[in-house]
Design an enzyme around this catalytic site. Structure first.
Site, short mmCIF file in Angstrom:
data_model
loop_
_atom_site.label_atom_id
_atom_site.label_comp_id
_atom_site.label_asym_id
_atom_site.label_seq_id
_atom_site.Cartn_x
_atom_site.Cartn_y
_atom_site.Cartn_z
N HIS A 125 0.83 -1.14 0.09
CA HIS A 125 -0.03 -0.09 0.06
C HIS A 125 0.78 1.31 0.17
O HIS A 125 1.84 1.33 0.68
CB HIS A 125 -0.77 -0.15 1.23
CG HIS A 125 -1.52 1.44 1.42
ND1 HIS A 125 -1.43 1.89 2.70
CD2 HIS A 125 -2.50 2.11 0.56
CE1 HIS A 125 -2.07 3.34 2.60
NE2 HIS A 125 -2.64 3.15 1.42
N SER A 126 0.63 2.44 -0.89
CA SER A 126 1.22 3.52 -0.84
C SER A 126 2.74 3.27 -1.26
O SER A 126 3.17 2.68 -1.95
CB SER A 126 0.81 4.24 0.37
OG SER A 126 1.33 5.43 0.41
N LEU A 127 3.77 3.78 -0.15
CA LEU A 127 5.02 3.57 0.03
C LEU A 127 5.43 2.00 -0.40
O LEU A 127 6.21 1.69 -1.20
CB LEU A 127 5.83 4.01 1.09
CG LEU A 127 7.19 3.73 1.23
CD1 LEU A 127 7.88 4.27 0.04
CD2 LEU A 127 7.78 4.09 2.61
N GLY A 129 3.31 -0.17 -2.06
CA GLY A 129 3.04 -0.39 -3.17
C GLY A 129 3.86 0.03 -4.27
O GLY A 129 4.30 -0.78 -5.27
N ILE A 130 4.58 1.35 -4.16
CA ILE A 130 5.71 1.69 -4.87
C ILE A 130 7.02 0.81 -4.74
O ILE A 130 7.46 0.43 -5.69
CB ILE A 130 6.15 3.35 -4.46
CG1 ILE A 130 4.69 4.15 -4.76
CG2 ILE A 130 7.46 3.57 -5.23
CD1 ILE A 130 5.23 5.45 -4.30
#
Length: 344
Positions: A125-127, A129-130
């Protein structure tokens, strides 16, 4: 000492309004994995005798971000949800070290080697996910699939030189603060909750804040009745990756593995949004299954409203859970009887 620390930890939990997790599903084990700088802590949900999906939370969150989602996911697949370095119960990086995404990529590789995983499944998720996206971009041959929740391709910053200078100066400020061994600012419980919920346009619902706080705060020794955040202050420095948009478009051409991307309608792009869609169009051509969805909700929709994303993730996993998972299950040395205590 451990008894005292666990007692303090119970004090934290007792003051989280005595609110119960939404789930009665407690099929997880607290784990720690040794790494060169200390340990990585987390929760292993579901089957432990097979290779899991390694799951990474967002910036300044912890593995509790998946607590409400896990009970709704495929029970035939295990999920190893970890606290990133400097977050939750995981060790901080050594003094003087910057929290660069590269460190998280190295951590993933350490974990994959520790288990001797023949393939890697990632969810973030978010960071997180990146980080999952970038790992799958540089190691596409290692992947069986990747799941990105409101965070995928790295963002492109304008005036990157100015941004990097600002970030480095921030790092020196927070690194010096860490060396001072000063207790961080502390707040009443309600203010702590507000500070967790406020970022990303009040992305986290107040009623669920206690779940993230369990691995994120400690009672103040200087101000009884108040709490401080235990995550590493150096995380506030920010972070950066130096890929150009042209490079991201080029590298996306080689990402043939299945990729799931959920974009929260209430979230932000944190860059020119056409950058995201340019890369997405390439992924739709290169990936055997680029499964993209808009989901109604905030940046933390997987946490606030897990029922909106869980069916989509389950369908994706059902289609692509075809690689051998027999190698890389849990190891006895990882299992801890109770949650690793917060750092005091």
């Amino acid at each position: 000492m451990l008894q005292i620390v666990n007692s303090l930890r119970k004090c934290v939990i007792a003051n989280l309004n005595n609110v119960k997790n939404i789930s009665t599903h407690v099929d997880f084990k607290e784990v720690t994995i040794k790494v060169p700088w200390g340990h990585v802590a987390g929760k292993w949900w579901g089957p432990t005798d097979v290779r899991p999906v390694l799951s990474l939370h967002g910036w300044q969150d912890n593995c509790g971000t998946f607590d409400r989602l896990m009970p709704l996911l495929n029970k035939n697949v295990g999920f190893l949800c970890i606290d990133l370095p400097g977050h939750g119960y995981s060790s901080r990086l050594p003094q003087g070290m910057f929290y660069h995404v590269t460190n998280y990529l190295i951590m993933i590789h350490h974990i994959a080697r520790y288990f001797q995983w023949p393939k890697v499944s990632l969810m973030g998720h978010s960071l997180g996910g990146i980080t999952s996206y970038v790992y799958s971009m540089i190691y596409p041959q290692n992947m069986d699939f990747v799941i990105c929740l409101d965070g995928a391709k790295p963002m492109i910053h304008n005036n990157i030189n100015v941004y990097m200078a600002y970030t480095i100066e921030n790092f020196f400020k927070y690194d010096q603060y860490c060396r001072s061994n000063t207790e961080p600012p502390s707040y009443p419980m309600e203010e702590v909750k507000r500070r967790v919920c406020r970022p990303n346009d009040n992305s986290i619902m107040m009623e669920h804040a206690h779940i993230l706080l369990e691995r994120n705060i400690a009672p103040s020794k200087q101000s009884p009745g108040k709490y401080y955040f235990t995550r590493d202050p150096r995380l506030k420095s920010g972070g950066f990756l130096n890929f150009s948009q042209d490079e991201l478009i080029e590298y996306a051409q080689y990402m043939e593995h299945p990729i799931f991307i959920a974009k929260a309608k209430g979230g932000s792009y944190y860059e020119a949004k056409e950058n995201f869609y340019e890369v997405l169009e390439v992924l739709k051509r290169s990936s055997v299954d680029c499964d993209f969805h808009y989901v109604e909700g905030s940046h933390h929709v997987h946490f606030n409203n897990p029922e909106r994303v869980a069916p989509l993730i389950n369908q994706f996993i059902q289609r692509h859970n075809i690689e051998d998972r027999s190698v890389g299950g849990i190891k006895d040395e990882m299992i801890v009887d109770k949650a690793v205590p917060v750092k005091f």
